[in-house]
Motif scaffolding. Sequence first.
Motif, PDB file in Angstrom:
ATOM      1  N   THR A 130      11.867   5.893 -11.050  1.00 46.08           N
ATOM      2  CA  THR A 130      12.466   5.914  -9.713  1.00 46.08           C
ATOM      3  C   THR A 130      11.404   6.132  -8.644  1.00 46.08           C
ATOM      4  O   THR A 130      11.352   5.421  -7.631  1.00 46.08           O
ATOM      5  CB  THR A 130      13.526   7.021  -9.628  1.00 46.08           C
ATOM      6  N   LYS A 131      10.567   7.127  -8.877  1.00 43.35           N
ATOM      7  CA  LYS A 131       9.515   7.411  -7.900  1.00 43.35           C
ATOM      8  C   LYS A 131       8.559   6.223  -7.770  1.00 43.35           C
ATOM      9  O   LYS A 131       8.155   5.853  -6.669  1.00 43.35           O
ATOM     10  CB  LYS A 131       8.746   8.669  -8.313  1.00 43.35           C
ATOM     11  N   ASP A 132       8.221   5.628  -8.909  1.00 42.43           N
ATOM     12  CA  ASP A 132       7.297   4.507  -8.862  1.00 42.43           C
ATOM     13  C   ASP A 132       7.928   3.313  -8.146  1.00 42.43           C
ATOM     14  O   ASP A 132       7.259   2.605  -7.387  1.00 42.43           O
ATOM     15  CB  ASP A 132       6.901   4.112 -10.287  1.00 42.43           C
ATOM     16  N   THR A 133       9.249   3.091  -8.368  1.00 44.33           N
ATOM     17  CA  THR A 133       9.939   1.979  -7.710  1.00 44.33           C
ATOM     18  C   THR A 133       9.968   2.174  -6.208  1.00 44.33           C
ATOM     19  O   THR A 133       9.740   1.233  -5.432  1.00 44.33           O
ATOM     20  CB  THR A 133      11.377   1.860  -8.252  1.00 44.33           C
ATOM     21  N   MET A 134      10.268   3.382  -5.761  1.00 47.79           N
ATOM     22  CA  MET A 134      10.348   3.642  -4.328  1.00 47.79           C
ATOM     23  C   MET A 134       8.979   3.537  -3.662  1.00 47.79           C
ATOM     24  O   MET A 134       8.846   2.977  -2.569  1.00 47.79           O
ATOM     25  CB  MET A 134      10.956   5.023  -4.081  1.00 47.79           C
ATOM     26  N   VAL A 135       7.972   4.060  -4.317  1.00 48.85           N
ATOM     27  CA  VAL A 135       6.653   4.061  -3.700  1.00 48.85           C
ATOM     28  C   VAL A 135       6.040   2.664  -3.717  1.00 48.85           C
ATOM     29  O   VAL A 135       5.438   2.220  -2.728  1.00 48.85           O
ATOM     30  CB  VAL A 135       5.728   5.075  -4.412  1.00 48.85           C
ATOM     31  N   ASN A 136       6.200   1.963  -4.845  1.00 50.31           N
ATOM     32  CA  ASN A 136       5.546   0.665  -5.000  1.00 50.31           C
ATOM     33  C   ASN A 136       6.525  -0.504  -4.913  1.00 50.31           C
ATOM     34  O   ASN A 136       6.251  -1.588  -5.432  1.00 50.31           O
ATOM     35  CB  ASN A 136       4.815   0.615  -6.347  1.00 50.31           C
ATOM     36  N   ALA A 137       7.677  -0.287  -4.271  1.00 56.54           N
ATOM     37  CA  ALA A 137       8.671  -1.353  -4.144  1.00 56.54           C
ATOM     38  C   ALA A 137       8.098  -2.524  -3.355  1.00 56.54           C
ATOM     39  O   ALA A 137       7.317  -2.337  -2.416  1.00 56.54           O
ATOM     40  CB  ALA A 137       9.915  -0.823  -3.433  1.00 56.54           C
ATOM     41  N   PRO A 138       8.459  -3.763  -3.731  1.00 61.40           N
ATOM     42  CA  PRO A 138       7.939  -4.921  -2.986  1.00 61.40           C
ATOM     43  C   PRO A 138       8.529  -5.037  -1.582  1.00 61.40           C
ATOM     44  O   PRO A 138       7.993  -5.772  -0.758  1.00 61.40           O
ATOM     45  CB  PRO A 138       8.373  -6.105  -3.860  1.00 61.40           C
ATOM     46  N   LEU A 139       9.624  -4.316  -1.319  1.00 56.47           N
ATOM     47  CA  LEU A 139      10.255  -4.354   0.002  1.00 56.47           C
ATOM     48  C   LEU A 139       9.936  -3.078   0.768  1.00 56.47           C
ATOM     49  O   LEU A 139       9.879  -1.989   0.179  1.00 56.47           O
ATOM     50  CB  LEU A 139      11.775  -4.481  -0.129  1.00 56.47           C
ATOM     51  N   PRO A 140       9.739  -3.170   2.061  1.00 57.50           N
ATOM     52  CA  PRO A 140       9.614  -1.952   2.871  1.00 57.50           C
ATOM     53  C   PRO A 140      10.902  -1.137   2.788  1.00 57.50           C
ATOM     54  O   PRO A 140      12.006  -1.688   2.864  1.00 57.50           O
ATOM     55  CB  PRO A 140       9.377  -2.481   4.285  1.00 57.50           C
ATOM     56  N   MET A 141      10.757   0.185   2.618  1.00 59.62           N
ATOM     57  CA  MET A 141      11.912   1.075   2.504  1.00 59.62           C
ATOM     58  C   MET A 141      11.726   2.265   3.427  1.00 59.62           C
ATOM     59  O   MET A 141      10.607   2.716   3.661  1.00 59.62           O
ATOM     60  CB  MET A 141      12.085   1.574   1.063  1.00 59.62           C
ATOM     61  N   VAL A 142      12.855   2.763   3.927  1.00 56.10           N
ATOM     62  CA  VAL A 142      12.816   3.972   4.738  1.00 56.10           C
ATOM     63  C   VAL A 142      14.119   4.725   4.530  1.00 56.10           C
ATOM     64  O   VAL A 142      15.195   4.123   4.430  1.00 56.10           O
ATOM     65  CB  VAL A 142      12.592   3.649   6.232  1.00 56.10           C
ATOM     66  N   ILE A 143      14.006   6.025   4.411  1.00 53.32           N
ATOM     67  CA  ILE A 143      15.166   6.907   4.279  1.00 53.32           C
ATOM     68  C   ILE A 143      15.217   7.787   5.522  1.00 53.32           C
ATOM     69  O   ILE A 143      14.206   8.386   5.925  1.00 53.32           O
ATOM     70  CB  ILE A 143      15.067   7.774   3.007  1.00 53.32           C
ATOM     71  N   PHE A 144      16.402   7.854   6.149  1.00 53.54           N
ATOM     72  CA  PHE A 144      16.526   8.623   7.389  1.00 53.54           C
ATOM     73  C   PHE A 144      17.940   9.185   7.514  1.00 53.54           C
ATOM     74  O   PHE A 144      18.847   8.815   6.754  1.00 53.54           O
ATOM     75  CB  PHE A 144      16.201   7.741   8.603  1.00 53.54           C
ATOM     76  N   LYS A 145      18.094  10.101   8.442  1.00 49.13           N
ATOM     77  CA  LYS A 145      19.407  10.669   8.740  1.00 49.13           C
ATOM     78  C   LYS A 145      20.059   9.848   9.855  1.00 49.13           C
ATOM     79  O   LYS A 145      19.546   9.839  10.979  1.00 49.13           O
ATOM     80  CB  LYS A 145      19.275  12.130   9.175  1.00 49.13           C
ATOM     81  N   PRO A 146      21.174   9.157   9.572  1.00 52.02           N
ATOM     82  CA  PRO A 146      21.767   8.297  10.601  1.00 52.02           C
ATOM     83  C   PRO A 146      22.321   9.064  11.796  1.00 52.02           C
ATOM     84  O   PRO A 146      22.402   8.534  12.895  1.00 52.02           O
ATOM     85  CB  PRO A 146      22.879   7.559   9.843  1.00 52.02           C
ATOM     86  N   GLU A 147      22.714  10.352  11.597  1.00 48.18           N
ATOM     87  CA  GLU A 147      23.255  11.112  12.717  1.00 48.18           C
ATOM     88  C   GLU A 147      22.191  11.411  13.766  1.00 48.18           C
ATOM     89  O   GLU A 147      22.436  11.322  14.976  1.00 48.18           O
ATOM     90  CB  GLU A 147      23.875  12.440  12.240  1.00 48.18           C
TER      91      GLU A 147
END
Length: 663
Positions: free
Chosen positions: A77-94
């Motif tokens: 999971t960690k490797d997928t998130m860090v080295n994912a081929p797509l840009p990813m971002v996690i944020f608080k929508p509120e």
Amino acid sequence: MKKKNKLSHLLEPSLRLYFIALVCFTVASAFFNLYLGIAEAVVVLMLYAYFRRANTLRRREILKYIDNVTCNIDVATKDTMVNAPLPMVIFKPETDEVIWSNERFLQLTGEREHLFDTKLSAAVPDFTSRWLMEGKSQCPNEVRIGDKRFLVYGHLVRTDDRGHQSFLATTYWVDVTEFSNVKEEFYDSRPVVAILLLDNYEEILKGLSDNASSALLSEINARLDEWVAPAGGIFCRYNRDHYLFLFEERHLQAYQDGKYSVLDAVHAITSPNGIPATLSIGIGKDADSLEELFQFANLSIDMALSRGGDQAVVKNKFTFEFYGGRSKETEKRTKVKSRVMANALAELISSASMVFIMGHKYPDLDCMGAASGVMALCRKRGVPAHIIKESGQNPASGMAERLSALPEYRDAFLSAQDALIMADANALLVVVDTNRPEQVSAQEVLLSCNKVAVIDHHRRAATYIANAALNFHEPYASSASELVTELIQYAMEPADLLRAEAEALLAGIVLDTKQFTMRTGGRTFEAAAYLRRAGADTGDVKKLFQNDLEGTIAKYDIIQNAKMYRNNIAVARVDHTVGRVTAAQAADELLNIAGIDASFVLFPDGERVIISARSMGDTNVQVVLEKLGGGGNAATAGAQVPGTLDQVTRNLIRSIDQYFEDE
């Protein structure tokens, strides 16, 4: 750890019931033979000891396997998130606060050091998370970051932070820059077909010498060449007064933003006779083939001419768009056309089994006058005819009662339901004083009749009765009664027209011309003279326009509520329902006040607001009300707009402002 122990317990074999059974058998054996019972008890204890040892070993193996799998999943999971081929971002929508992003997203934003100290919308101004809160998994619009475009996918996860529930949003950013560029290029490069028509070609060249005609046309062609040059398209003249212009759609918005300035440029050219040249433009776009584009352009040019010319009309797959059309209509129809239309209508009537005549909703005297004229034509041809009468009181009720008293009109008026029962495959429907299907008094009758004829003088709107067998549509005429009178002149003698019918037609002309003061041409007075010869009494016609005391008081009460807008426009609104005739008369009366060029009267009627508009001619009230779903002509227009009085008033003011901004 608790979850792992629970899982291991679930995987253990449950042998408790078997050992209980063995113990019971051992006790039972002891009653018969003590030594046999002791031997069985020893065996059961040995089996239980073996079971406990084997179970302990099995549990260790299971826990070891679970730890190994869990560790592998976490690492993956960690490797997928860090080295994912797509840009990813996690944020608080509120709060829009960034929690984490991978390296690819940091490279996009350039905020490598400060992204976690700021909000996502600050790093990507075009992005909004509202779609996530609405339960959607894809952003409805493309998001721009620099010169790149992205489709954003995401989902929400509910979290429990110190007893307070909140959300975390995980988003994935897909680069669609190349696809978007190709798509834009496809739409921008689609062909657009335009037809340019000098709609008063004969008038401006009438009586000119060849040299003067050539000089005038050369000047017009120079203005047209200058206007089409930026598009780099194909421009050619394919008829004496028609031009074909083929260009790419990327240039269409510039022409629209320029409000088709060539209309004013050509209008500024005046012939030696003192007549300014006028141009109409019909544009077809968003079609599947060049043939369909040309059809759209032809429909657009027909629409422009039916609305008075000197304007641009754009037709796509779904609707029409109008630009210009603020100039006054000039009388252009000829007696030749009227004679041809009279013969064509007479043939349609003669070949029909019966004729139904229908006007617009809430008919007025012009509508009833035109209907009575068509009744006279049918009587002359010996074909049974009926007028579809609208239930309830309306401005034409008095005239309908007067006609109903005549022997020739016995059973002439009937309801829409009766017309549907009587209609057959060979019935003819004649629609007068409207060309819009949604405004006829009975749409079900319009849909049920195979043959339809339309006689109208209002400017055509985006919706109109299509595929009519006969369409006598002249926006230059004062009234539908005037058009019907012209048809009658070529099909009947004055003596064949009943006096009541002549007065009904004359009343329609008087109504729409405001006592022969508005929208009158030479043909208007010729029609009135014919009706006078047919026996129309002007004194009796004048009595038709008399008001009772209550109506007169209500009219001046409306006028008292009028307020000036833009120095020369009167807007009168009342918060209670009034008669439509009273409102129309109040709008007419306001024009008698010095300094008022246009008037608008508004009043509520159930869940809608009725608007009556009048103009002295400088302000085209039809263009103003067209944006609110209304129609009419430059001097007289009306609309029925859903909403409250305050909402409709604001929309009207906005439409007036837009009208003057577009000038």
